[in-house]
Design a protein around this motif. Structure first.
Motif, short mmCIF file in Angstrom:
data_model
loop_
_atom_site.label_atom_id
_atom_site.label_comp_id
_atom_site.label_asym_id
_atom_site.label_seq_id
_atom_site.Cartn_x
_atom_site.Cartn_y
_atom_site.Cartn_z
N ALA A 50 9.94 -2.21 8.65
CA ALA A 50 10.36 -1.20 9.63
C ALA A 50 9.61 0.12 9.50
CB ALA A 50 11.87 -0.96 9.50
N ALA A 102 -0.91 7.18 -3.64
CA ALA A 102 0.48 7.49 -4.02
C ALA A 102 1.51 6.72 -3.21
CB ALA A 102 0.73 8.99 -3.90
N ILE A 104 3.07 1.40 -2.52
CA ILE A 104 4.20 0.85 -3.27
C ILE A 104 4.36 -0.62 -2.89
CG2 ILE A 104 6.70 1.01 -3.67
CD1 ILE A 104 5.28 3.48 -4.68
N ALA A 126 16.00 -0.58 11.09
CA ALA A 126 16.52 -0.52 9.72
C ALA A 126 16.70 0.93 9.30
CB ALA A 126 15.56 -1.22 8.77
N TYR A 174 6.28 -2.90 -8.40
CA TYR A 174 7.68 -2.84 -8.84
C TYR A 174 8.32 -4.22 -8.77
CZ TYR A 174 8.15 2.29 -8.55
OH TYR A 174 8.06 3.65 -8.75
N GLY A 223 17.46 -4.15 15.71
CA GLY A 223 16.10 -4.26 15.17
C GLY A 223 15.64 -3.04 14.41
N ARG A 248 -2.85 6.41 1.39
CA ARG A 248 -3.28 7.09 0.16
C ARG A 248 -2.63 6.40 -1.05
NH1 ARG A 248 0.12 11.76 -1.70
NH2 ARG A 248 2.11 11.48 -0.66
N PRO A 273 8.18 11.33 -5.69
CA PRO A 273 9.60 10.98 -5.48
C PRO A 273 10.17 10.05 -6.54
CG PRO A 273 8.37 10.75 -3.43
CD PRO A 273 7.37 11.12 -4.47
N GLU A 274 9.37 9.06 -6.98
CA GLU A 274 9.90 8.08 -7.93
C GLU A 274 10.09 8.67 -9.31
OE1 GLU A 274 6.98 7.96 -6.31
OE2 GLU A 274 5.40 7.03 -7.50
N GLN A 275 9.68 9.92 -9.54
CA GLN A 275 9.92 10.57 -10.81
C GLN A 275 10.93 11.72 -10.67
OE1 GLN A 275 5.51 9.23 -11.73
NE2 GLN A 275 5.96 11.13 -12.80
N GLU A 334 7.04 16.91 -4.94
CA GLU A 334 5.65 16.45 -5.02
C GLU A 334 4.69 17.60 -4.70
OE1 GLU A 334 4.61 13.02 -2.59
OE2 GLU A 334 3.23 12.41 -4.16
N LYS A 369 1.15 0.60 -6.90
CA LYS A 369 2.14 0.67 -7.95
C LYS A 369 3.06 -0.54 -7.73
CE LYS A 369 4.50 4.51 -10.21
NZ LYS A 369 4.81 5.95 -10.09
N ILE A 404 12.95 4.63 -6.00
CA ILE A 404 11.55 4.95 -5.66
C ILE A 404 11.47 6.11 -4.69
CG2 ILE A 404 9.34 4.03 -4.88
CD1 ILE A 404 10.37 1.22 -5.44
N GLY A 405 12.34 6.10 -3.68
CA GLY A 405 12.33 7.20 -2.72
C GLY A 405 11.16 7.16 -1.75
N ARG A 406 10.44 6.06 -1.74
CA ARG A 406 9.38 5.83 -0.75
C ARG A 406 9.59 4.42 -0.23
NH1 ARG A 406 4.95 9.53 -1.92
NH2 ARG A 406 4.53 9.72 -4.13
N ARG A 407 9.19 4.20 1.03
CA ARG A 407 9.31 2.87 1.59
C ARG A 407 8.08 2.05 1.17
NH1 ARG A 407 11.92 1.37 6.95
NH2 ARG A 407 12.18 3.61 7.23
N ARG A 451 13.48 15.66 -3.81
CA ARG A 451 12.27 14.91 -3.45
C ARG A 451 11.53 15.51 -2.26
NH1 ARG A 451 14.75 8.81 -4.01
NH2 ARG A 451 14.16 8.49 -6.21
#
Lengths: 340, 340
Positions: free
Chosen positions: B274, B62, B65, A226, B185, A224, B60, A207-209, A200, B183, B251-254, A196
């Protein structure tokens, strides 16, 4: 009716049709780095069939799932999987924090560039190296290490960054599929997080693919803050039968197109082939010792043996790299007569 | 310059601006089933901030999420998680193939509608029931059972199919986000395969954007037939800390937006909060005993206690269902004055 356009505008339109449009058409021709051979023809015929609304093989865009192996399919994998070279370099980079590695195999072998001892440590040894370099840190820290290495490291043969040793014809295929509303996925034995960090930017695959081998992770919330920590235990080995399993778990749809290059891709190809309707199964065959590498049935890396037999007997598309590809890497000079 | 349009055309344009455009604007107004209360305002303010290119908070497309819990957030979860009601019905449907269930708890309790004995079997008992009804078959067979049940079963209170007991305001929110290139989920404790059987049709969320609890599966290739079999072992429990873990893995993204309704969503909300930049964290608060159900801190199902405290102290958006929602289900009559 009289022509509503003055002479100058008509001349301009004529110029557009005779000079500009053919260039545009040419620029849009798919797969320019592929010879007009059987592989290119089979790819285009498949895509046209499933995207033509009047075809009995039409597939609605949401179901146009295409999966690609990475090592040996989208980029090279010699003299070793690039991610393994990353792991070796990480052992060296962090050795000072692990004095015991100087006397413990397989780490000792890595530090001393002792290929014989490293080979003797076998798959267990390699897993120890990957475990030690891919876990015990947050996912964000791992991403940073991988990105730094990919920026700085150079391939021992070509001297190029690893992210430039990608196959130009496959980049064009990914673009072509996406232009036809396919969703392109990586399904590969590499670590998901590692892939990942560049997929991209390099392949246009978000990343999600990206689906790959994963480590068990744990959520931490301390003071506090994460974070997600990688633990030294493989959660999923995304090779062989692990590939259809992860496709089902993550995508939940059966692909209509799958591309691999080794026996590790056989089950993904079978799973794709077993669905209803028209399907495309492809294999990159490494036949070009001059421009890339030549290997298949006896290779330790990227062995292509059972999958080659099955491809031949079932009529899957086998891409003979030497004869089908005009160009291998984006940095290669274009082959004579190639349309740029 | 003189006006290039003849009078009639100018009149047409004037009509368009005075009569038609305001109607179009009205039709496109987001979230019509939400009152103009603080929750609706906070959602719209967030979306406008992250989608405005000139805003310092711009994100952006992409990276837009958005993650939603399912049970209690997108559909109701009383008197029990709907998937659990599916499991009970599956025990009854397949009981003839398992004569031992007549004398073995917790199956005996299900077959005899013995709520007391079922409650006494606790979480272990429930896991046995889910395991027995969700595994030991191919993924395709499971999908068929789930789809059949969802078509035939009716909710004990409303008499409606379960897939109609979805929250109209949340459907509108999903649509609104997608219209702004988010997107969307699902990240929920329900079985991934179970949710995928209806999520695309009911919520517009495709299978690859449904993340849930998973069972270990195995690839099988027998007599030329490929299948994936569900095994009676949970691979991932997508609840509590399992949610940020699965978000990172799949997903690999926050996410920049997360919506839940219970303490099982707390870690997903924390993980979302966070990240850097503007974020949206929301909780559905079940406060409407008349139109839906009212429960929170002491409930066995969907307990909202710690997450409510954290939401209140950190300024997350708490949606008071009774006061913020004009309408609960799509089958409810529109509230007085509601724009249709």
């Amino acid at each position: 009716m009289s022509n509503p356009l003055p002479h100058r505008q008509r001349f301009g339109l004529a110029l557009l049709f005779t000079l500009v449009l053919p260039l545009l058409a040419h620029a849009n021709e798919p797969l320019p780095s592929w010879h007009d051979g059987p592989a290119k023809k089979s790819i285009i015929a498949f895509v046209q069939a499933v995207t033509d609304q009047s075809s009995k093989d039409f597939v609605r865009p949401a179901e146009r799932i295409a999966v690609f192996d990475n090592d040996g399919t989208l980029w090279s994998e010699q003299p070793a999987y690039f991610e393994l070279l990353f792991a070796f370099d990480e052992v060296k980079r962090t050795a000072a924090q692990h004095p015991e590695w100087k006397t413990t195999q397989p780490f000792k072998a890595v530090l001393e560039n002792d290929h014989k001892a490293l080979a003797a440590s076998g798959m267990d040894g390699l897993l120890k190296i990957v475990g030690a370099t891919h876990s015990g840190m947050t996912t964000e820290a791992f991403d940073d290490y991988a990105k730094t290495w990919l920026t700085q490291a150079r391939h021992p043969k070509t001297g190029k960054p690893y992210t430039e040793m990608i196959f130009q014809p496959m980049l064009e295929m990914l673009d072509y599929l996406r232009s036809q509303n396919f969703k392109t996925y990586i399904v590969s034995g590499g670590d998901t997080g590692f892939m990942r960090t560049f997929a991209e930017q390099v392949y246009g695959i978000p990343p999600e693919q990206v689906i790959g081998t994963t480590f068990v992770t744990a959520y931490q919330f301390k003071d506090g803050k994460a974070s997600i920590v990688r633990l030294p235990k493989v959660a999923h080995n995304d090779d062989g039968p692990g590939k259809p399993v992860s496709i089902d778990a993550v995508i939940g749809r059966r692909p209509i197109l799958a591309f691999g290059n080794s026996d590790g891709d056989l089950q993904m190809l079978q799973w794709t082939a077993a669905g209803p309707g028209k399907r495309f199964m492809g294999l990159v065959h490494h036949t070009d010792a001059k421009r890339e590498w030549a290997y298949d049935r006896q290779s330790d890396i990227g062995r292509l043996d059972k999958a080659l037999d099955e491809a031949n007997s079932r009529g899957w598309t086998v891409v003979d790299m030497a004869t089908e590809w005009r160009r291998i890497y984006p940095f290669d000079p274009p082959a004579t007569g190639q349309v740029q």
